[in-house]
Motif scaffolding. Structure first.
Motif, PDB file in Angstrom:
ATOM      1  N   ASN A  87     -30.036 -57.753 -51.677  1.00 13.70           N
ATOM      2  CA  ASN A  87     -30.982 -56.759 -52.186  1.00 13.70           C
ATOM      3  C   ASN A  87     -31.174 -56.941 -53.689  1.00 13.70           C
ATOM      4  OD1 ASN A  87     -31.889 -54.987 -50.017  1.00 13.70           O
ATOM      5  ND2 ASN A  87     -29.732 -54.447 -49.788  1.00 13.70           N
ATOM      6  N   VAL A  88     -32.213 -57.696 -54.043  1.00 13.65           N
ATOM      7  CA  VAL A  88     -32.519 -57.932 -55.449  1.00 13.65           C
ATOM      8  C   VAL A  88     -33.684 -57.063 -55.918  1.00 13.65           C
ATOM      9  CG1 VAL A  88     -33.062 -59.697 -57.192  1.00 13.65           C
ATOM     10  CG2 VAL A  88     -31.741 -60.320 -55.170  1.00 13.65           C
ATOM     11  N   ALA A  89     -34.528 -56.619 -55.010  1.00 12.97           N
ATOM     12  CA  ALA A  89     -35.731 -55.876 -55.384  1.00 12.97           C
ATOM     13  C   ALA A  89     -35.390 -54.701 -56.296  1.00 12.97           C
ATOM     14  CB  ALA A  89     -36.441 -55.364 -54.132  1.00 12.97           C
ATOM     15  N   GLY A  90     -36.084 -54.634 -57.414  1.00 16.18           N
ATOM     16  CA  GLY A  90     -35.820 -53.551 -58.348  1.00 16.18           C
ATOM     17  C   GLY A  90     -36.778 -53.582 -59.521  1.00 16.18           C
ATOM     18  N   VAL A  91     -36.843 -52.476 -60.216  1.00 15.34           N
ATOM     19  CA  VAL A  91     -37.678 -52.354 -61.412  1.00 15.34           C
ATOM     20  C   VAL A  91     -36.842 -51.732 -62.519  1.00 15.34           C
ATOM     21  CG1 VAL A  91     -39.877 -52.171 -60.185  1.00 15.34           C
ATOM     22  CG2 VAL A  91     -38.536 -50.094 -60.632  1.00 15.34           C
ATOM     23  N   VAL A  92     -37.226 -52.028 -63.746  1.00 15.44           N
ATOM     24  CA  VAL A  92     -36.550 -51.446 -64.894  1.00 15.44           C
ATOM     25  C   VAL A  92     -37.452 -50.382 -65.504  1.00 15.44           C
ATOM     26  CG1 VAL A  92     -37.441 -53.045 -66.654  1.00 15.44           C
ATOM     27  CG2 VAL A  92     -35.138 -52.054 -66.916  1.00 15.44           C
ATOM     28  N   SER A  93     -36.878 -49.530 -66.320  1.00 17.67           N
ATOM     29  CA  SER A  93     -37.617 -48.444 -66.942  1.00 17.67           C
ATOM     30  C   SER A  93     -37.034 -48.192 -68.322  1.00 17.67           C
ATOM     31  CB  SER A  93     -37.509 -47.184 -66.076  1.00 17.67           C
ATOM     32  OG  SER A  93     -38.274 -46.131 -66.598  1.00 17.67           O
ATOM     33  N   PHE A  94     -37.879 -47.742 -69.238  1.00 16.39           N
ATOM     34  CA  PHE A  94     -37.459 -47.576 -70.624  1.00 16.39           C
ATOM     35  C   PHE A  94     -37.736 -46.156 -71.101  1.00 16.39           C
ATOM     36  CE2 PHE A  94     -38.981 -51.899 -69.893  1.00 16.39           C
ATOM     37  CZ  PHE A  94     -37.858 -52.637 -70.202  1.00 16.39           C
ATOM     38  N   ALA A 149     -28.222 -48.823 -75.014  1.00 19.03           N
ATOM     39  CA  ALA A 149     -28.783 -48.358 -76.285  1.00 19.03           C
ATOM     40  C   ALA A 149     -27.816 -47.427 -77.021  1.00 19.03           C
ATOM     41  CB  ALA A 149     -30.101 -47.649 -76.030  1.00 19.03           C
ATOM     42  N   ARG A 150     -27.841 -47.510 -78.350  1.00 21.26           N
ATOM     43  CA  ARG A 150     -26.958 -46.699 -79.196  1.00 21.26           C
ATOM     44  C   ARG A 150     -27.823 -45.737 -80.004  1.00 21.26           C
ATOM     45  NH1 ARG A 150     -24.733 -51.643 -82.375  1.00 21.26           N
ATOM     46  NH2 ARG A 150     -27.000 -51.898 -82.402  1.00 21.26           N
ATOM     47  N   GLN A 158     -33.537 -47.245 -77.574  1.00 17.27           N
ATOM     48  CA  GLN A 158     -33.735 -46.687 -76.238  1.00 17.27           C
ATOM     49  C   GLN A 158     -35.105 -47.041 -75.669  1.00 17.27           C
ATOM     50  OE1 GLN A 158     -31.190 -44.758 -74.354  1.00 17.27           O
ATOM     51  NE2 GLN A 158     -32.614 -45.851 -73.033  1.00 17.27           N
ATOM     52  N   GLN A 159     -36.066 -47.345 -76.542  1.00 10.38           N
ATOM     53  CA  GLN A 159     -37.393 -47.719 -76.076  1.00 10.38           C
ATOM     54  C   GLN A 159     -37.447 -49.154 -75.578  1.00 10.38           C
ATOM     55  OE1 GLN A 159     -39.575 -45.257 -75.839  1.00 10.38           O
ATOM     56  NE2 GLN A 159     -37.983 -43.971 -76.767  1.00 10.38           N
ATOM     57  N   ARG A 160     -36.373 -49.893 -75.748  1.00  9.68           N
ATOM     58  CA  ARG A 160     -36.370 -51.317 -75.387  1.00  9.68           C
ATOM     59  C   ARG A 160     -35.200 -51.686 -74.485  1.00  9.68           C
ATOM     60  NH1 ARG A 160     -36.725 -54.438 -80.924  1.00  9.68           N
ATOM     61  NH2 ARG A 160     -37.221 -56.193 -79.548  1.00  9.68           N
ATOM     62  N   ALA A 161     -34.499 -50.696 -73.955  1.00  3.26           N
ATOM     63  CA  ALA A 161     -33.366 -50.942 -73.055  1.00  3.26           C
ATOM     64  C   ALA A 161     -33.470 -50.002 -71.867  1.00  3.26           C
ATOM     65  CB  ALA A 161     -32.046 -50.733 -73.801  1.00  3.26           C
ATOM     66  N   GLY A 162     -32.844 -50.379 -70.767  1.00  2.00           N
ATOM     67  CA  GLY A 162     -32.929 -49.601 -69.537  1.00  2.00           C
ATOM     68  C   GLY A 162     -32.544 -48.144 -69.737  1.00  2.00           C
ATOM     69  N   ASN A 163     -33.310 -47.240 -69.113  1.00  2.00           N
ATOM     70  CA  ASN A 163     -33.101 -45.815 -69.352  1.00  2.00           C
ATOM     71  C   ASN A 163     -32.335 -45.135 -68.213  1.00  2.00           C
ATOM     72  OD1 ASN A 163     -34.911 -45.344 -67.274  1.00  2.00           O
ATOM     73  ND2 ASN A 163     -36.545 -44.562 -68.575  1.00  2.00           N
ATOM     74  N   THR A 201     -34.773 -62.605 -68.263  1.00  2.00           N
ATOM     75  CA  THR A 201     -35.874 -62.661 -67.316  1.00  2.00           C
ATOM     76  C   THR A 201     -37.058 -61.932 -67.941  1.00  2.00           C
ATOM     77  OG1 THR A 201     -35.440 -60.559 -66.186  1.00  2.00           O
ATOM     78  CG2 THR A 201     -34.199 -62.487 -65.425  1.00  2.00           C
ATOM     79  N   ALA A 202     -38.149 -61.864 -67.183  1.00  2.00           N
ATOM     80  CA  ALA A 202     -39.325 -61.138 -67.665  1.00  2.00           C
ATOM     81  C   ALA A 202     -39.035 -59.658 -67.869  1.00  2.00           C
ATOM     82  CB  ALA A 202     -40.485 -61.320 -66.685  1.00  2.00           C
ATOM     83  N   MET A 203     -38.023 -59.122 -67.180  1.00  2.00           N
ATOM     84  CA  MET A 203     -37.691 -57.706 -67.294  1.00  2.00           C
ATOM     85  C   MET A 203     -36.967 -57.385 -68.603  1.00  2.00           C
ATOM     86  SD  MET A 203     -36.402 -56.893 -63.394  1.00  2.00           S
ATOM     87  CE  MET A 203     -36.009 -55.176 -63.723  1.00  2.00           C
ATOM     88  N   THR A 204     -36.459 -58.397 -69.295  1.00  2.00           N
ATOM     89  CA  THR A 204     -35.636 -58.134 -70.477  1.00  2.00           C
ATOM     90  C   THR A 204     -36.213 -58.750 -71.753  1.00  2.00           C
ATOM     91  OG1 THR A 204     -34.261 -60.076 -69.976  1.00  2.00           O
ATOM     92  CG2 THR A 204     -33.510 -57.937 -69.131  1.00  2.00           C
ATOM     93  N   THR A 205     -37.493 -59.050 -71.763  1.00  2.00           N
ATOM     94  CA  THR A 205     -38.088 -59.685 -72.938  1.00  2.00           C
ATOM     95  C   THR A 205     -38.015 -58.794 -74.177  1.00  2.00           C
ATOM     96  OG1 THR A 205     -40.262 -58.911 -72.210  1.00  2.00           O
ATOM     97  CG2 THR A 205     -39.647 -61.169 -71.631  1.00  2.00           C
ATOM     98  N   SER A 206     -37.946 -57.477 -73.958  1.00  2.00           N
ATOM     99  CA  SER A 206     -37.898 -56.565 -75.103  1.00  2.00           C
ATOM    100  C   SER A 206     -36.479 -56.142 -75.466  1.00  2.00           C
ATOM    101  CB  SER A 206     -38.733 -55.308 -74.803  1.00  2.00           C
ATOM    102  OG  SER A 206     -38.146 -54.550 -73.756  1.00  2.00           O
ATOM    103  N   PHE A 207     -35.478 -56.729 -74.814  1.00  2.00           N
ATOM    104  CA  PHE A 207     -34.097 -56.314 -75.076  1.00  2.00           C
ATOM    105  C   PHE A 207     -33.757 -56.535 -76.546  1.00  2.00           C
ATOM    106  CE2 PHE A 207     -29.411 -56.655 -74.765  1.00  2.00           C
ATOM    107  CZ  PHE A 207     -29.168 -55.477 -74.066  1.00  2.00           C
ATOM    108  N   PRO A 208     -33.266 -55.507 -77.237  1.00  2.56           N
ATOM    109  CA  PRO A 208     -33.069 -55.600 -78.690  1.00  2.56           C
ATOM    110  C   PRO A 208     -32.085 -56.699 -79.095  1.00  2.56           C
ATOM    111  CG  PRO A 208     -32.961 -53.318 -77.957  1.00  2.56           C
ATOM    112  CD  PRO A 208     -32.955 -54.170 -76.719  1.00  2.56           C
TER     113      PRO A 208
END
Length: 255
Positions: A87-94, A149-150, A158-163, A201-208
């Motif tokens: 089960n890999v299917a998933g989405v991230v949210s910020f 996020a710290r 927090q705007q660039r890491a999983g919420n 991956t494409a899901m983490t391009t904005s990771f700080p």
């Protein structure tokens, strides 16, 4: 060490066309498994896809029980019982918990947690008949550490890491894994999870970058790192491991 063989195995990989899912599918095929990649973003409709093809890709909405059951039924009638579900299917949210939109909460929980639950349910009857099965779910370090996020240092992180929606959904996957593991152990079925840290991956391009610098091994993970852990848990040799949440995070979180 010789790579474990998956000859004769039939695998269903949800999220199979994303970076991690594609890496898992490729690794399984290289080792002899028959693999069906299911993904919400692309692929043929369930009732039209050629499952006998070399790389069958099916369009699947994991939040719809009927679609998952239909796909598993088609696989069983065409290729044989599904003895491996990943089960890999998933989405991230910020964004911040205090301002998260209700619709976004529902979207993330439905795909990440409900989707994993429904897929597990769908393959269990066939695995029980077979007397063997491996289920590997994808959790996250964010489901353990309450987020990377710290906010007390830099609220913008927090705007660039999983919420919170992402973290709660993945913590739920960890708990779901344990329940299925205990219920199905007597049937020869193991249920485990892999909890990645930040993966490139494409899901983490904005990771700080500031958070990347806190990873002890000095880099973000790769899809191949996660796939290797999944294949270990999916192998027949891992039959005495069940209910485990295996951290693949470069040392960011140790438990």
């Amino acid at each position: 060490m010789t790579a474990a063989s998956f000859e004769g195995r039939v695998a269903l990989v949800t999220g199979g066309m994303g970076a991690i899912g594609a890496a898992v599918c490729a690794a399984l095929r290289e080792r002899g498994a028959r693999v069906v990649a299911a993904d919400g973003a692309a692929g043929a409709a369930i009732d039209t896809v050629d499952l006998q093809g070399a790389t069958p890709a099916v369009r699947l909405d994991v939040t719809k029980r009927a679609e998952i059951v239909s796909l598993v039924s088609r696989i069983e009638s065409t290729l044989g019982p599904v003895d491996l579900l990943v089960n890999v299917a998933g989405v991230v949210s910020f964004g911040a918990a205090q301002t998260l939109d209700e619709a976004e909460w529902d979207r993330v929980i439905d795909i990440n947690l409900k989707g994993t639950f429904l897929a597990c349910q769908a393959v269990v009857p066939g695995m029980k008949r077979l007397g063997f099965g491996r289920i590997v779910n994808i959790g996250s370090v964010v489901g353990k550490n309450s987020g990377n996020a710290r906010a007390w240092i830099d609220a913008a992180e927090q705007q660039r890491a999983g919420n919170v929606a992402y973290g709660v959904s993945k913590a739920g996957v960890h708990m779901l894994t344990g329940f299925f593991a205990k219920e199905l152990a007597v049937d020869g079925i193991t249920v485990n999870a892999v909890a990645p840290g930040p993966i490139a991956t494409a899901m983490t391009t904005s990771f700080p970058p500031q958070l990347q610098a806190l990873i002890p091994v000095g880099r973000m993970g790769t899809a191949a790192d996660v796939a290797a852990a999944i294949l270990f848990l999916a192998g027949r040799e891992a039959g005495f491991i069940t209910g485990e949440v295996l951290d693949v995070n470069g040392g960011m979180w140790c438990d």
